[in-house]
Design an enzyme around this catalytic site. Structure first.
Site, short mmCIF file in Angstrom:
data_model
loop_
_atom_site.label_atom_id
_atom_site.label_comp_id
_atom_site.label_asym_id
_atom_site.label_seq_id
_atom_site.Cartn_x
_atom_site.Cartn_y
_atom_site.Cartn_z
N HIS A 68 -8.17 -5.17 0.02
CA HIS A 68 -6.86 -4.53 0.22
C HIS A 68 -6.09 -5.16 1.38
O HIS A 68 -4.88 -5.28 1.36
CB HIS A 68 -7.07 -3.03 0.45
CG HIS A 68 -5.79 -2.24 0.52
ND1 HIS A 68 -4.84 -2.29 -0.47
CD2 HIS A 68 -5.31 -1.39 1.47
CE1 HIS A 68 -3.83 -1.49 -0.14
NE2 HIS A 68 -4.08 -0.95 1.03
N ASP A 70 -8.99 -6.40 -4.38
CA ASP A 70 -8.59 -5.10 -3.82
C ASP A 70 -9.12 -4.00 -4.72
O ASP A 70 -8.66 -3.84 -5.84
CB ASP A 70 -7.06 -5.05 -3.72
CG ASP A 70 -6.55 -3.77 -3.07
OD1 ASP A 70 -7.37 -2.86 -2.79
OD2 ASP A 70 -5.34 -3.70 -2.82
N SER A 126 0.84 -1.19 0.00
CA SER A 126 0.00 0.00 0.00
C SER A 126 0.88 1.25 0.00
O SER A 126 1.75 1.39 -0.87
CB SER A 126 -0.92 -0.06 1.22
OG SER A 126 -1.92 0.91 1.15
#
Lengths: 374, 200
Positions: free
Chosen positions: A351, A318, A153
């Protein structure tokens, strides 16, 4: 293969820096602290160091068991003896970024100029500033070149940025569940989260420490919004569905659906330990990240100075950092003649998948990392 | 490397040292590894099967996980010197689409496939059964192959699609077949180009 083990008890360390750090937002931090942890042993050639970069709410406590709190590190399933990032082979470093709230200099630490908490006066920090600070920590630890920089991320953005800011100092970058820049929709989620904090009556312009309060409602709401976007529709449906606490509607704004209970719990828990100013700063760092900005949006041109090899990983469900965003990185790297591999993991958890230990995901990481020469 | 296929040497001879090469359906990456060791290519593989992707990662070759049936939209025109599809074309649904894409992103395409008109295969059909052989090792009910075609069929398609055949080599196992390849060859390899381009 060595059996997977825990690192065991770990103790964080603090590095102090008194050379001013120039910031992208203008100005500089005159002096600052970075809190970090290390796992494994730096070899004699100093060639086996791996930096793990954290995301929005992460910290320096990547793996092992914190000596004080007993908390397990946020990426403990990945880092440890016999684990995919094997601390029997690598010297792994986790560092709390500038502006953080886990001991590194940030809004809730003391401004040396005033003797009071920085609060809203802490300067804006960017992904590039974090990388610069991490590089200084590497200097202090005697690490000239990292065998790898790893992150998911926002941490993936740091890994990517390392290879552009310090091309000679990174052999491999592992960029997981990330993006070359946020979309408008992604920035929009961050903005709603920020507004929740900024509009909390207890925010006091960011100087809430002096009032002995925290904007807990705003921060909890920000976390709730975030949580929705970190999970997939399917995962949320499977975990909570439409389950009702009282088995039937009772026509109330109190918790009825289990998903409400979960979000409120997660929000309140987060507001109990995380700093609202750090949340604001960090979401802005996410929004601003755009390595192609100075290249008229041409990512291939922006990546031209990179020298590292890359592994890029995304997760099928995601939608906050969708696979298509990872593919943008992959194609740009390929067209810049970088060595790059890309895995798109079929995992239902959205995610958050990047923090889990999906077998294919960890097998790909292990296979790639095993081939990293030290 | 576990084993080498004879077609690796043929493909290797068609690649100049240092080329950019894309291998579609690259399996465990052993062809790419062969080409990087013998031709120092800058190679990338495309593979959508998780197990094979993992094998590529272990093999240390660049592998990109995408579904080729969706085309190669992320790849720039003419970026690669050669785009290879080794023994995978028969497992692709969008045959014409992928051939077009290969010649868009590559200056030349290298394609190999099992020849369904190979005499042993014809014999199997005459005996009432779908062929099962070294190059067609699957039963009809578990085969990944979805397109069943011959050397003659393929060349008709190339003509129809305005694809230039720069070179063809046909084999029965590792023996080169010159006469009657559509009958005597079990596998064919092609070097293809865009018509009107000089090729190489």
């Amino acid at each position: 293969m060595t059996q997977e083990q825990s690192i065991g008890i770990v103790v964080p360390q603090t590095a102090h820096f008194s050379t001013p750090l120039p910031l992208k937002s203008g100005g500089a931090l005159a002096e600052y602290d970075l809190v970090y942890e290390t796992y494994g042993t730096l070899n004699a050639a100093r060639s086996n160091a791996v930096l793990v970069c954290h995301a929005l709410s992460g910290s320096h406590h990547v793996a092992g068991i914190d000596a004080d709190s007993g908390a397990v590190g946020w990426w403990d399933n990945l880092v440890g003896p016999g684990k995919p990032l094997d601390t029997g082979r690598f010297f792994v470093i986790g560092v709390n970024n500038l502006g953080g709230c886990y001991g590194s200099s940030g809004p809730n630490s003391t401004n040396p100029a005033t003797g009071k908490p920085w609060g809203a006066d802490f300067p804006f920090v960017t992904v590039e500033d974090w990388v610069d600070a991490q590089a200084r920590l590497a200097d202090q630890l005697g690490i000239e070149r990292f065998a790898a920089v790893v992150g998911g991320s926002l941490g993936g953005m740091q890994a990517l940025s390392w290879t552009l800011q310090y091309p000679e100092r990174v052999a491999h970058a592992l960029v997981i569940a990330s993006a070359p820049k946020l979309t408008a929709q992604n920035i929009a989620f961050n903005e709603v989260a920020r507004q929740a904090i900024l509009k909390d009556p207890e925010f006091h312009g960011g100087h809430y420490y002096e009032h002995g309060v925290v904007p807990a409602r705003g921060l909890a709401l920000a976390r709730m919004i975030g949580h929705i976007t970190y999970l997939s529709d399917d995962a949320m449906g499977q975990k909570f569905g439409r389950t009702l606490r009282h088995d039937k509607p009772v026509f109330s704004y109190d918790v009825e659906f289990e998903i409400e209970s979960y979000l409120r719990y997660q929000g309140d828990k987060f507001a109990g330990f995380f700093d609202a100013n750090t949340y604001l700063l960090t979401t802005k760092a996410l929004d601003y990240y755009d390595p192609a900005f100075d290249y008229d949006g041409d990512l291939v041109a922006a990546l031209g100075r990179a020298k590292a090899d890359y592994l890029v990983v995304s997760f099928s469900t995601d939608w906050r950092f969708a696979p298509s965003r990872s593919r943008e990185i992959v194609y740009a790297l390929m067209h810049s003649d970088r060595r790059v591999s890309y895995a798109e993991i079929d995992c239902p958890a959205g995610h958050d998948s990047f923090l889990l230990d999906d077998p294919q995901y960890h097998a790909v990481l292990r296979a790639y990392i095993d081939n990293i020469e030290v | 490397m576990s084993f080498q296929r004879y077609d690796y040497d043929v493909i290797s001879n068609w690649i100049e040292p240092g080329e950019r090469v894309l291998d579609l359906g690259c399996g465990d990456g052993s062809l790419l590894r062969h080409l990087s060791e013998h031709r120092q290519v800058r190679g990338y593989g495309v593979e959508n099967d998780p197990e094979r992707l993992l094998a590529c990662a272990r093999n240390g070759v660049n592998v990109i996980q995408i579904d080729m049936e969706q085309g190669l939209a992320g790849f720039d025109d003419g970026f690669f010197d050669h785009v290879i599809m080794s023994l995978s074309l028969q497992a692709m649904r969008n045959t014409q689409g992928i051939l077009k894409e290969m010649l868009r992103v590559g200056h030349e395409a290298v394609v190999s496939f099992p020849n369904f008109a190979y005499w042993r295969h014809r014999q199997a059909i005459l005996n009432g059964h779908m062929p099962v052989s070294k190059n067609l090792p699957y039963q009809w009910y578990d085969t990944p192959n979805v397109r069943f075609f011959t050397i003659a069929d393929f060349e008709t398609l190339c003509e129809q699609e305005d694809i230039a055949i720069h070179e063809r080599l046909a084999f029965d196992e590792d023996k080169v077949i010159v006469e009657e390849p559509n009958f005597l060859a079990s596998v064919a390899l092609y070097r293809l180009g865009r018509n009107g381009s000089a090729g190489g």
